[in-house]
Design an enzyme around this catalytic site. Structure first.
Site, PDB file in Angstrom:
ATOM      1  N   ASP A  44       1.168  -1.245   0.275  1.00 36.61           N
ATOM      2  CA  ASP A  44       0.189  -0.237   0.160  1.00 36.61           C
ATOM      3  C   ASP A  44       0.969   1.272   0.430  1.00 36.61           C
ATOM      4  O   ASP A  44       0.177   1.829  -0.493  1.00 36.61           O
ATOM      5  CB  ASP A  44      -0.562  -0.642   1.524  1.00 36.61           C
ATOM      6  CG  ASP A  44      -2.192   1.281   1.962  1.00 36.61           C
ATOM      7  OD1 ASP A  44      -3.036   0.592   0.081  1.00 36.61           O
ATOM      8  OD2 ASP A  44      -2.886   1.422   2.296  1.00 36.61           O
ATOM      9  N   CYS A 135     -10.728   3.583  -5.462  1.00 39.10           N
ATOM     10  CA  CYS A 135      -9.918   3.123  -4.168  1.00 39.10           C
ATOM     11  C   CYS A 135     -10.522   3.740  -2.531  1.00 39.10           C
ATOM     12  O   CYS A 135     -10.849   2.936  -2.137  1.00 39.10           O
ATOM     13  CB  CYS A 135      -8.279   3.289  -4.593  1.00 39.10           C
ATOM     14  SG  CYS A 135      -7.587   2.775  -2.764  1.00 39.10           S
ATOM     15  N   TYR A 139     -12.359   1.832   0.712  1.00 38.09           N
ATOM     16  CA  TYR A 139     -12.627   1.465   0.829  1.00 38.09           C
ATOM     17  C   TYR A 139     -12.986   2.548   2.710  1.00 38.09           C
ATOM     18  O   TYR A 139     -13.735   1.556   3.669  1.00 38.09           O
ATOM     19  CB  TYR A 139     -11.007   2.842   1.916  1.00 38.09           C
ATOM     20  CG  TYR A 139      -9.259   1.220   0.905  1.00 38.09           C
ATOM     21  CD1 TYR A 139      -9.741   0.476   0.423  1.00 38.09           C
ATOM     22  CD2 TYR A 139      -8.831   1.735   1.905  1.00 38.09           C
ATOM     23  CE1 TYR A 139      -8.966   0.017   0.105  1.00 38.09           C
ATOM     24  CE2 TYR A 139      -7.084   0.908   1.916  1.00 38.09           C
ATOM     25  CZ  TYR A 139      -7.910  -0.007   0.686  1.00 38.09           C
ATOM     26  OH  TYR A 139      -6.457  -0.746   0.401  1.00 38.09           O
ATOM     27  N   TYR A 166     -10.401   4.627   8.493  1.00 34.25           N
ATOM     28  CA  TYR A 166     -11.023   4.709   6.873  1.00 34.25           C
ATOM     29  C   TYR A 166     -12.441   5.094   7.340  1.00 34.25           C
ATOM     30  O   TYR A 166     -13.861   5.303   6.863  1.00 34.25           O
ATOM     31  CB  TYR A 166     -11.294   3.308   6.108  1.00 34.25           C
ATOM     32  CG  TYR A 166     -10.079   3.245   5.513  1.00 34.25           C
ATOM     33  CD1 TYR A 166      -9.481   4.630   4.743  1.00 34.25           C
ATOM     34  CD2 TYR A 166      -8.995   2.900   5.798  1.00 34.25           C
ATOM     35  CE1 TYR A 166      -7.795   4.426   4.591  1.00 34.25           C
ATOM     36  CE2 TYR A 166      -7.576   2.656   5.649  1.00 34.25           C
ATOM     37  CZ  TYR A 166      -7.159   3.491   4.501  1.00 34.25           C
ATOM     38  OH  TYR A 166      -5.651   3.172   4.019  1.00 34.25           O
ATOM     39  N   GLU A 208      -8.846  -3.648  -7.416  1.00 35.22           N
ATOM     40  CA  GLU A 208      -8.633  -3.188  -6.142  1.00 35.22           C
ATOM     41  C   GLU A 208      -9.020  -5.043  -5.573  1.00 35.22           C
ATOM     42  O   GLU A 208      -8.270  -5.879  -4.351  1.00 35.22           O
ATOM     43  CB  GLU A 208      -9.935  -2.726  -5.277  1.00 35.22           C
ATOM     44  CG  GLU A 208      -9.679  -1.261  -5.379  1.00 35.22           C
ATOM     45  CD  GLU A 208      -8.816  -1.148  -4.806  1.00 35.22           C
ATOM     46  OE1 GLU A 208      -8.870  -1.263  -3.592  1.00 35.22           O
ATOM     47  OE2 GLU A 208      -7.604  -0.093  -4.644  1.00 35.22           O
TER      48      GLU A 208
END
Length: 221
Positions: A44, A135, A139, A166, A208
Site C-alpha cells: 500500500d 480506491c 475503502y 477509513y 482492488e
C-alpha cells in the site's frame, strides 16, 4: 441518474465480494496473520506513490485555480497521511526502514497504478477522479459495512487503527467530496464517455480485488 450512482451500480457486486474476502474478514475478527498485514502495508505504501501522482496529473488538466487547488489539496492530504499515519503505523508493526526501502511492488500492484496513470494522462480531470475514486470509495464502503456488522473491530490492537482510519468522519467526508466533484463535473456527458468512465471504474475495482488477493497470498512472495 447521477454518474456516481451509475458507477456504484456497475461495481456493487465486486465491492460486496470484498466484504467476504478472507483478508478483510480476518482483519475484522483479529485473526489475520500479522505478516500478511505487514506485506499489505508495504504494498500500500508503494501504491500511494503512484496514487498521489494521479492527483498531480489531474491538476494539469485544468486552467481554473479552484480545480487545480482541489487536486493539490487532495494530493497533499494523502502525503500528509502517509507521513503522519501510514509510516508510523508500519513502524509500530515492526516494519523497518530497510523493509520500506527494499520493498518490491507486486506485479499486480504495478499494473494497477500504471493503469490509473495511463487513464489519467490520456483522459481529462474526470478520468483522473474516476481512477482515484475506486480506491477511496471502496475503502470507505468496506470500513462502514464491516463496522456496522462488527463494531469490535475498531478496538482490535493491531487492525483497529486500519478500520478507524477509513471509518472516521474525516475520511468519509473527504471521500464524499470526491464523489460530489465527480458528479459536479459530469453534466451533459455522452453515453460513450459514460461508458468509458464506467470501464475505468470497473477495472480499478477489479484491481482492488487483486490487491486483496496479493496481500492475502503474500506467503508466496
Amino acid at each position: 441518474m447521477k454518474l456516481s450512482e451509475i458507477l456504484f451500480n456497475s461495481v456493487e457486486h465486486i465491492w460486496n465480494s470484498y466484504l467476504t474476502h478472507p483478508f478483510i474478514t480476518k482483519m475484522a475478527d483479529g485473526t489475520l496473520e500479522i505478516e500478511k498485514f505487514k506485506y499489505y502495508m508495504l504494498q500500500d505504501y508503494v501504491y500511494l506513490k503512484d496514487y498521489i501522482k494521479v492527483f498531480a496529473v489531474g491538476s494539469t488538466k485544468s486552467n481554473e485555480f479552484d480545480e487545480i487547488k482541489f487536486f493539490c489539496d487532495n494530493m497533499y492530504a494523502v502525503l500528509d497521511e502517509t507521513y503522519k499515519v501510514h509510516i508510523p503505523y508500519m513502524k509500530r508493526l515492526g516494519i523497518t526502514e530497510k523493509d520500506i526501502i527494499n520493498v518490491t511492488p507486486h506485479i499486480d500492484n504495478t499494473s494497477y497504478t500504471k493503469y490509473m496513470l495511463y487513464e489519467g494522462q490520456n483522459g481529462d480531470m474526470l478520468s483522473c477522479l474516476i481512477a482515484i475514486l475506486s480506491c477511496s470509495w471502496s475503502y470507505a464502503f468496506i470500513s462502514k459495512k464491516i463496522v456496522e456488522k462488527n463494531k469490535s473491530c475498531l478496538e482490535n490492537e493491531t487492525y483497529g487503527e486500519w478500520f478507524n482510519g477509513y471509518y472516521c468522519k474525516e475520511y468519509q467526508e473527504t471521500n464524499e467530496k470526491l464523489i460530489q466533484k465527480v458528479d459536479n463535473l459530469s453534466n451533459n456527458l455522452s453515453q460513450k464517455t459514460i461508458d468509458k468512465l464506467t470501464e475505468i471504474f470497473v477495472n480499478c475495482s477489479i484491481y482492488e480485488a487483486k490487491f486483496w488477493d496479493l496481500a492475502y497470498d503474500s506467503k508466496n512472495h
